[in-house]
Motif scaffolding. Structure first.
Motif, PDB file in Angstrom:
ATOM      1  N   PHE A   1       0.611  -1.586  -0.130  1.00 15.75           N
ATOM      2  CA  PHE A   1       0.443  -0.043  -0.354  1.00 15.75           C
ATOM      3  C   PHE A   1       0.848   0.682  -0.250  1.00 15.75           C
ATOM      4  O   PHE A   1       0.297   1.702  -0.035  1.00 15.75           O
ATOM      5  N   ALA A   2       2.097   1.091   0.695  1.00 10.51           N
ATOM      6  CA  ALA A   2       3.337   1.704   0.572  1.00 10.51           C
ATOM      7  C   ALA A   2       3.459   2.617  -1.180  1.00 10.51           C
ATOM      8  O   ALA A   2       2.884   3.694  -1.337  1.00 10.51           O
ATOM      9  N   LEU A   3       3.534   1.712  -1.542  1.00  9.12           N
ATOM     10  CA  LEU A   3       4.172   2.048  -3.029  1.00  9.12           C
ATOM     11  C   LEU A   3       2.569   2.155  -3.928  1.00  9.12           C
ATOM     12  O   LEU A   3       3.026   2.468  -5.314  1.00  9.12           O
ATOM     13  N   LEU A   4       1.585   1.169  -3.305  1.00  9.89           N
ATOM     14  CA  LEU A   4       0.279   2.144  -4.554  1.00  9.89           C
ATOM     15  C   LEU A   4      -0.237   3.561  -4.008  1.00  9.89           C
ATOM     16  O   LEU A   4      -0.250   4.124  -5.274  1.00  9.89           O
ATOM     17  N   GLY A   5       0.495   4.218  -3.016  1.00 16.01           N
ATOM     18  CA  GLY A   5       0.275   5.470  -2.550  1.00 16.01           C
ATOM     19  C   GLY A   5       1.004   6.041  -3.830  1.00 16.01           C
ATOM     20  O   GLY A   5       1.179   6.869  -3.780  1.00 16.01           O
TER      21      GLY A   5
END
Length: 380
Positions: free
Chosen positions: A102-106
Motif C-alpha cells: 500500500f505504500a507503493l500503491l500510494g
C-alpha cells in the motif's frame, strides 16, 4: 501533442482515472486486514496512512520531474509502480508485506494524480476544464465503487478477497498499453522552471493556500468515510463485515452518480453557486449521519454526503489551476500534496475510535466539512 490528436488521446487519459480509483481499495482492505490479523483500529489505520503519506512527500518532486521529462513519461512510471504494488499482496500476504504494497500503491497514485490532472488541462479548452476533470472524478468514483463489490464477490465466489488485486493488476497493464499506443513518445514538454522553493512559495498566495487546505479536507472526508462506514455500521447496527462493507459501495455509488451529474451540470451552470449549495447539503447530511440509528436513515444520509461531496475535489482543483494557469505543474503538485489529508485524518480517527467509538471519530470529519463550506463562501 498535435491538436487533431487530442480527442482520441482523452480516452486513455480518462481510463487513467479508472486506475487512479484503485487506491480506494484501501478502505475495504483496512477492514479485511484488521479482521485477518486481529488488529486494533489504531494499527489498522496505518494502511490508509501508508497510502496517503506519500502525497505529502513526493507530490512536489513529481511536479518538478514532470516539467523536465513530460507528462506521458510521468504517467507511465506511475502506472508501472501501481502494477507492481498490486501484485504484492496476492503473492506475499502478511502485515509488513501489505504495508509495503500500500505504500507503493500510494507512491504510484501520487505520481499519477500529479501528472494526469494537468494532462487533462493540456488537451481540453479552459472553459471545459472543470467539467472534464469532474468526468475524470466520475470515472474514478466508478472504480472506487466497484472495489468493495469485487472484494465481496471474490470472498463469496473465489474464497479469497485478495483476488481483487489480480483484477486491478490486469486493468493497470491495459492502461499502460493504451497510453503507449495513443500518445506519441515525443510528447511536447512545457518547462516551467519549477523548483521545490517556487512550488512551496505558492502557499504565500492566500487563495492557493485556501484551495490547498480545502483539498486536504475533502480527501480527509473521503478517506475517513471510506474506512469508517463499514466499522460504523458494524458498531451501530451489529452488521457482519461482509454486509457492512457494502456501505462503502453505497457511498461510492452516490459519489459516482454525483460526479456524473456534476459533469453534466457544471458544463451548463455557474460553478460557484453549485459549490455553495453542495456544501450546505453536505453539512446537513453529515450532521444527520452522526445522529441516525437505523439502517434506512443511515443509508440515505451516506448517499446524501456522497452526492454532495462528489464534485468538490475537481472544483477546488480547477479553481487553483484557473488562478494561475501558467504554473499548472507546480499548482498540480501542490494540490495533490493536499491529498495527504488522508494520512493526517485517519490515524486521528482511529485513535478517537479506540477511545470513544466510531461516531465520535466522525466529528473530526465534520470540522473538515465546515471548513470547505467556509471556502465555498469565499470563492465569489
Amino acid at each position: 501533442m498535435e491538436t487533431n490528436n487530442k480527442t482520441s488521446v482523452i480516452f486513455p487519459i480518462l481510463f487513467g482515472f479508472f486506475v487512479m480509483g484503485f487506491v480506494d481499495v484501501v478502505g475495504i482492505a483496512t477492514s479485511y486486514v484488521k479482521q485477518d490479523f486481529g488488529l486494533s483500529d489504531t494499527l489498522a489505520n496505518l494502511l490508509p496512512m501508508m497510502v496517503f503519506l506519500w502525497f505529502a512527500v513526493i507530490s512536489v518532486p513529481t511536479g518538478i520531474w514532470m516539467g523536465r521529462h513530460g507528462r506521458r513519461t510521468t504517467v507511465l512510471v506511475a502506472l508501472a509502480i501501481t502494477a507492481f504494488a498490486l501484485s504484492l499482496p496476492f503473492f506475499f500476504y502478511d502485515f509488513p508485506a501489505v504495508l509495503c504494497a500500500f505504500a507503493l500503491l500510494g507512491i504510484g497514485n501520487t505520481i499519477l494524480q500529479v501528472s494526469l490532472n494537468p494532462m487533462v488541462a493540456h488537451v481540453v479548452s479552459p472553459d471545459k476544464q472543470t467539467s472534464v476533470l469532474t468526468l475524470g472524478q466520475f470515472i474514478k468514483a466508478v472504480s472506487s465503487f466497484l472495489g468493495p463489490v469485487i472484494a465481496g464477490f471474490a470472498t463469496s465466489f473465489w474464497g479469497d478477497w485478495k483476488q481483487i488485486f489480480i483484477v486491478y493488476f490486469l486493468a493497470t497493464l491495459l492502461s499502460i498499453g493504451w497510453l503507449l499506443a495513443a500518445i506519441p513518445s515525443k510528447e511536447e514538454k512545457e518547462e516551467q522552471n519549477a523548483s521545490l522553493s517556487s512550488t512551496l512559495a505558492l502557499c504565500k498566495d492566500p487563495r492557493i493556500r485556501m484551495f490547498f487546505l480545502g483539498i486536504l479536507c475533502i480527501v480527509g472526508i473521503d478517506v475517513g468515510l471510506n474506512t469508517t462506514i463499514p466499522k460504523l455500521l458494524m458498531e451501530r447496527l451489529d452488521m457482519p463485515l461482509r454486509e457492512a462493507g457494502l456501505g462503502t459501495s453505497l457511498y461510492f455509488a452516490a459519489r459516482t452518480g454525483g460526479s456524473f451529474l456534476g459533469a453534466i451540470l457544471l458544463a451548463r451552470i455557474p460553478v460557484r453557486p453549485f459549490f455553495r449549495w453542495s456544501m450546505l447539503a453536505a453539512t446537513l447530511a453529515f450532521v444527520g449521519m452522526l445522529l441516525a440509528d437505523d439502517l434506512w436513515s443511515l443509508g440515505a444520509l451516506i448517499v446524501g454526503v456522497g452526492l454532495a461531496c462528489s464534485n468538490i475535489f475537481s472544483i477546488l482543483f480547477s479553481f487553483a489551476l484557473e488562478h494561475s494557469p501558467k504554473r499548472s505543474n507546480e499548482i498540480s503538485a501542490l494540490m495533490i500534496m493536499g491529498v495527504s489529508g488522508g494520512a493526517l485524518v485517519t490515524p486521528c480517527m482511529g485513535w478517537i475510535a479506540d477511545l470513544y467509538g466510531q461516531t465520535a471519530s466522525l466529528m473530526s470529519l465534520l470540522l473538515c466539512v465546515l471548513y470547505i463550506g467556509f471556502v465555498s463562501l469565499k470563492t465569489r
